[in-house]
Write a protein that holds these residues in place. Structure first.
Motif, PDB file in Angstrom:
ATOM      1  N   PRO A   1       0.694  -1.253  -0.005  1.00 29.43           N
ATOM      2  CA  PRO A   1       0.112  -0.043   0.059  1.00 29.43           C
ATOM      3  C   PRO A   1       0.918   1.368  -0.150  1.00 29.43           C
ATOM      4  CG  PRO A   1      -0.901  -1.546   1.287  1.00 29.43           C
ATOM      5  CD  PRO A   1       0.475  -1.988   1.014  1.00 29.43           C
ATOM      6  N   LYS A   2       1.862   1.400   0.676  1.00 26.03           N
ATOM      7  CA  LYS A   2       2.557   2.391   0.864  1.00 26.03           C
ATOM      8  C   LYS A   2       4.074   2.530   0.434  1.00 26.03           C
ATOM      9  CE  LYS A   2      -0.354   5.023   2.905  1.00 26.03           C
ATOM     10  NZ  LYS A   2      -1.079   6.229   2.656  1.00 26.03           N
TER      11      LYS A   2
ATOM     12  N   ASN B   1       8.691  -2.091  -1.829  1.00 24.29           N
ATOM     13  CA  ASN B   1       8.593  -2.159  -0.613  1.00 24.29           C
ATOM     14  C   ASN B   1       8.032  -1.056   0.167  1.00 24.29           C
ATOM     15  OD1 ASN B   1      11.092  -0.720   1.270  1.00 24.29           O
ATOM     16  ND2 ASN B   1      11.925  -1.356  -0.870  1.00 24.29           N
ATOM     17  N   GLY B   2       7.532  -0.995   1.388  1.00 24.12           N
ATOM     18  CA  GLY B   2       6.840   0.242   1.869  1.00 24.12           C
ATOM     19  C   GLY B   2       6.404  -0.040   3.363  1.00 24.12           C
ATOM     20  N   LEU B   3       6.153   0.957   4.228  1.00 23.80           N
ATOM     21  CA  LEU B   3       5.896   0.794   5.426  1.00 23.80           C
ATOM     22  C   LEU B   3       4.420   1.792   5.647  1.00 23.80           C
ATOM     23  CD1 LEU B   3       5.895   0.010   8.603  1.00 23.80           C
ATOM     24  CD2 LEU B   3       7.391   2.107   8.881  1.00 23.80           C
ATOM     25  N   ASP B   4       3.410   1.300   5.680  1.00 27.92           N
ATOM     26  CA  ASP B   4       1.836   1.542   6.018  1.00 27.92           C
ATOM     27  C   ASP B   4       1.918   2.036   7.586  1.00 27.92           C
ATOM     28  OD1 ASP B   4      -0.471   2.988   6.125  1.00 27.92           O
ATOM     29  OD2 ASP B   4      -1.488   0.779   5.492  1.00 27.92           O
ATOM     30  N   ASP B   5       2.331   3.552   7.803  1.00 26.43           N
ATOM     31  CA  ASP B   5       2.601   3.858   9.471  1.00 26.43           C
ATOM     32  C   ASP B   5       1.302   4.540   9.763  1.00 26.43           C
ATOM     33  OD1 ASP B   5       3.413   4.874  11.689  1.00 26.43           O
ATOM     34  OD2 ASP B   5       5.363   5.717  10.945  1.00 26.43           O
ATOM     35  N   ASN B   6       0.944   3.921  10.981  1.00 25.02           N
ATOM     36  CA  ASN B   6      -0.349   4.345  11.490  1.00 25.02           C
ATOM     37  C   ASN B   6      -0.094   4.767  12.985  1.00 25.02           C
ATOM     38  OD1 ASN B   6      -2.361   3.885   9.418  1.00 25.02           O
ATOM     39  ND2 ASN B   6      -2.044   1.760   9.650  1.00 25.02           N
ATOM     40  N   GLY B   7       1.114   5.050  13.279  1.00 19.61           N
ATOM     41  CA  GLY B   7       1.532   5.638  14.446  1.00 19.61           C
ATOM     42  C   GLY B   7       1.162   4.602  15.581  1.00 19.61           C
ATOM     43  N   VAL B   8       0.534   5.061  16.584  1.00 20.32           N
ATOM     44  CA  VAL B   8       0.316   4.279  18.054  1.00 20.32           C
ATOM     45  C   VAL B   8      -0.639   3.051  17.590  1.00 20.32           C
ATOM     46  CG1 VAL B   8       0.838   6.215  19.460  1.00 20.32           C
ATOM     47  CG2 VAL B   8      -1.655   5.926  18.772  1.00 20.32           C
TER      48      VAL B   8
ATOM     49  N   GLY C   1      -0.440   1.348  15.031  1.00 21.10           N
ATOM     50  CA  GLY C   1       0.211   0.065  14.709  1.00 21.10           C
ATOM     51  C   GLY C   1       0.841   0.308  13.007  1.00 21.10           C
ATOM     52  N   SER C   2       1.651  -0.283  12.823  1.00 21.67           N
ATOM     53  CA  SER C   2       2.148  -0.046  11.185  1.00 21.67           C
ATOM     54  C   SER C   2       2.349  -1.513  10.503  1.00 21.67           C
ATOM     55  CB  SER C   2       3.279   0.847  11.008  1.00 21.67           C
ATOM     56  OG  SER C   2       3.338   1.887  11.857  1.00 21.67           O
ATOM     57  N   GLN C   3       2.364  -1.363   9.374  1.00 20.98           N
ATOM     58  CA  GLN C   3       2.451  -2.669   8.305  1.00 20.98           C
ATOM     59  C   GLN C   3       3.548  -2.451   7.409  1.00 20.98           C
ATOM     60  OE1 GLN C   3       0.852  -5.599   8.701  1.00 20.98           O
ATOM     61  NE2 GLN C   3      -0.478  -4.982  10.300  1.00 20.98           N
ATOM     62  N   TYR C   4       4.373  -3.370   7.383  1.00 21.03           N
ATOM     63  CA  TYR C   4       5.461  -3.323   6.618  1.00 21.03           C
ATOM     64  C   TYR C   4       5.327  -4.582   5.400  1.00 21.03           C
ATOM     65  CZ  TYR C   4       9.949  -3.644   4.174  1.00 21.03           C
ATOM     66  OH  TYR C   4      11.007  -3.770   3.418  1.00 21.03           O
ATOM     67  N   ARG C   5       5.521  -4.102   4.036  1.00 17.11           N
ATOM     68  CA  ARG C   5       5.370  -5.224   3.220  1.00 17.11           C
ATOM     69  C   ARG C   5       6.561  -5.132   2.048  1.00 17.11           C
ATOM     70  NH1 ARG C   5       2.116  -6.226   6.203  1.00 17.11           N
ATOM     71  NH2 ARG C   5      -0.340  -6.753   6.056  1.00 17.11           N
ATOM     72  N   TRP C   6       6.997  -6.364   1.557  1.00 15.15           N
ATOM     73  CA  TRP C   6       7.900  -6.313   0.622  1.00 15.15           C
ATOM     74  C   TRP C   6       7.548  -7.467  -0.394  1.00 15.15           C
ATOM     75  CZ3 TRP C   6      13.222  -4.674  -0.098  1.00 15.15           C
ATOM     76  CH2 TRP C   6      13.815  -5.473  -1.246  1.00 15.15           C
ATOM     77  N   LEU C   7       7.682  -7.084  -1.884  1.00 14.94           N
ATOM     78  CA  LEU C   7       7.351  -7.677  -2.728  1.00 14.94           C
ATOM     79  C   LEU C   7       8.543  -7.751  -3.960  1.00 14.94           C
ATOM     80  CD1 LEU C   7       4.995  -9.425  -4.391  1.00 14.94           C
ATOM     81  CD2 LEU C   7       4.494  -6.946  -5.489  1.00 14.94           C
TER      82      LEU C   7
ATOM     83  N   ALA D   1       5.210  -7.705   7.807  1.00 10.34           N
ATOM     84  CA  ALA D   1       5.290  -7.834   9.563  1.00 10.34           C
ATOM     85  C   ALA D   1       4.290  -6.544  10.001  1.00 10.34           C
ATOM     86  CB  ALA D   1       6.481  -7.951   9.973  1.00 10.34           C
ATOM     87  N   GLY D   2       3.893  -6.766  11.209  1.00 12.27           N
ATOM     88  CA  GLY D   2       3.126  -5.730  11.778  1.00 12.27           C
ATOM     89  C   GLY D   2       4.011  -5.125  13.091  1.00 12.27           C
ATOM     90  N   TYR D   3       3.949  -3.888  13.146  1.00  8.02           N
ATOM     91  CA  TYR D   3       4.818  -3.174  14.207  1.00  8.02           C
ATOM     92  C   TYR D   3       3.920  -2.434  15.074  1.00  8.02           C
ATOM     93  CZ  TYR D   3       8.870  -3.985  11.086  1.00  8.02           C
ATOM     94  OH  TYR D   3      10.106  -4.279  10.403  1.00  8.02           O
ATOM     95  N   ALA D   4       4.387  -2.070  16.194  1.00  7.82           N
ATOM     96  CA  ALA D   4       3.797  -1.202  17.408  1.00  7.82           C
ATOM     97  C   ALA D   4       2.389  -1.631  17.685  1.00  7.82           C
ATOM     98  CB  ALA D   4       3.545   0.099  16.637  1.00  7.82           C
ATOM     99  N   GLY D   5       2.579  -3.353  17.944  1.00  6.79           N
ATOM    100  CA  GLY D   5       1.133  -3.965  18.436  1.00  6.79           C
ATOM    101  C   GLY D   5       0.449  -4.508  17.309  1.00  6.79           C
ATOM    102  N   ALA D   6       0.716  -4.049  15.943  1.00  8.20           N
ATOM    103  CA  ALA D   6      -0.093  -4.420  14.722  1.00  8.20           C
ATOM    104  C   ALA D   6       0.168  -5.898  14.554  1.00  8.20           C
ATOM    105  CB  ALA D   6       0.171  -3.685  13.750  1.00  8.20           C
ATOM    106  N   LYS D   7      -0.802  -6.825  13.963  1.00  9.26           N
ATOM    107  CA  LYS D   7      -0.739  -8.231  13.885  1.00  9.26           C
ATOM    108  C   LYS D   7      -0.249  -8.319  12.487  1.00  9.26           C
ATOM    109  CE  LYS D   7      -5.011 -10.085  16.358  1.00  9.26           C
ATOM    110  NZ  LYS D   7      -5.960 -10.746  16.414  1.00  9.26           N
ATOM    111  N   SER D   8       1.014  -9.187  12.447  1.00  7.75           N
ATOM    112  CA  SER D   8       1.484  -9.711  11.137  1.00  7.75           C
ATOM    113  C   SER D   8       0.457 -10.268  10.207  1.00  7.75           C
ATOM    114  CB  SER D   8       2.633 -10.736  11.454  1.00  7.75           C
ATOM    115  OG  SER D   8       3.739 -10.020  12.248  1.00  7.75           O
ATOM    116  N   PRO D   9       0.742 -10.158   8.963  1.00  8.49           N
ATOM    117  CA  PRO D   9      -0.416 -10.706   8.140  1.00  8.49           C
ATOM    118  C   PRO D   9      -0.315 -12.385   8.251  1.00  8.49           C
ATOM    119  CG  PRO D   9       1.871 -10.149   6.889  1.00  8.49           C
ATOM    120  CD  PRO D   9       1.811  -9.425   8.241  1.00  8.49           C
ATOM    121  N   ALA D  10      -1.594 -12.999   8.001  1.00  5.86           N
ATOM    122  CA  ALA D  10      -1.882 -14.275   7.844  1.00  5.86           C
ATOM    123  C   ALA D  10      -1.110 -15.038   6.788  1.00  5.86           C
ATOM    124  CB  ALA D  10      -3.121 -14.642   8.045  1.00  5.86           C
TER     125      ALA D  10
END
Length: 248
Positions: free
Chosen positions: A90-91, A114-121, A123-129, A216-225
């Motif tokens: 996404p980002k 690659n990119g980080l979808d940063d949602n602050g507190v 949680g954020s989602q990082y993706r690489w393709l 992967a999920g950061y700051a408490g966000a869940k990693s993708p299934a």
């Protein structure tokens, strides 16, 4: 007056001389050169005639099938639809992707996002393709492009399954993707987080496509299934496979 004995005819004399000559040489030579007076060489001609078709068949067997695909997508970053890459990453830092260097774009090519979808507190989602293409030509001394690609395909699957530090590795067939395809999933801990991985290795005749999607999920966000990663990776791989025959 005493009658002298009749003189033998010339033909009988030649025959006797021939018999004496044959008796003086080895049996093997007699069989070859002292047989009947027919002088026929039909036997040797027949043998050479039988060898020719065999030699021709051997040459035919040595030929290998021509490679089906003679090129790859000129821009590997465009082998996957922009909408698909936007959904999977996404980002992305570069939405158009970053192409890898290649000395021969008709033989190999690659691209990554690659990119980080940063949602602050929240949680954020990082993706690489990333995706790579490898094409093989046919060579009578090595084998057909299809066979060579099949060997490389096996190595790529084995490589994904043997990822160092991977946990929970699973490999399953990816139906409907190219000539054959395998999806490999696993988790990998790095940068203090647990990343989920899905690698799809597909072969389309003499071309092998390897696509890896992780996050992967950061700051408490869940990693993708794993199921979501496989679904996204499979969709992107199908698009890449479809781009091969369309390449000019």
């Amino acid at each position: 007056m005493q009658r002298s004995a009749p003189r033998p005819s010339r033909s009988r004399t030649r025959t006797r001389l021939r018999m004496l000559a044959c008796a003086a040489v080895p049996v093997m030579i007699v069989a070859a050169g002292c047989s009947s007076d027919s002088g026929s060489d039909s036997g040797s001609d027949s043998g050479s005639g039988k060898d020719k078709p065999a030699a021709s068949a051997s040459k035919e067997a040595a030929k290998v099938a021509p490679a089906k695909f003679t090129s790859l997508p000129a821009d590997p970053c465009k082998s996957i639809a922009a909408k698909t890459t936007a959904d999977l990453v996404p980002k992305a830092k570069d939405k158009s992707g970053s192409a890898g260097k290649s000395s021969d774009i008709t033989t190999r090519g690659s691209c990554s996002w690659n990119g980080l979808d940063d949602n602050g507190v929240k949680g954020s989602q990082y993706r690489w393709l990333d995706i790579s293409f490898m094409r093989y030509d046919s060579d009578e001394g090595i084998g057909s492009g299809q066979d060579r690609a099949a060997e490389y395909y096996k190595k790529e699957v084995a490589k994904a399954r043997a990822t160092e530090g991977a946990k929970g590795t699973k490999a399953t067939p990816a139906a409907g993707v190219g000539t054959e395809a395998t999806a490999v999933t696993y988790s990998l801990s790095k940068t203090g987080e647990t990343f989920g991985y899905a690698t799809v290795v597909a072969r389309s005749e003499n071309v092998v496509i390897t696509l890896t999607y992780n996050g992967a999920g950061y700051a408490g966000a869940k990693s993708p299934a794993a199921s979501d990663l496989v679904k996204g990776a499979t969709k992107a791989t199908k698009e890449a496979v479809a781009a091969v025959p369309a390449a000019k």
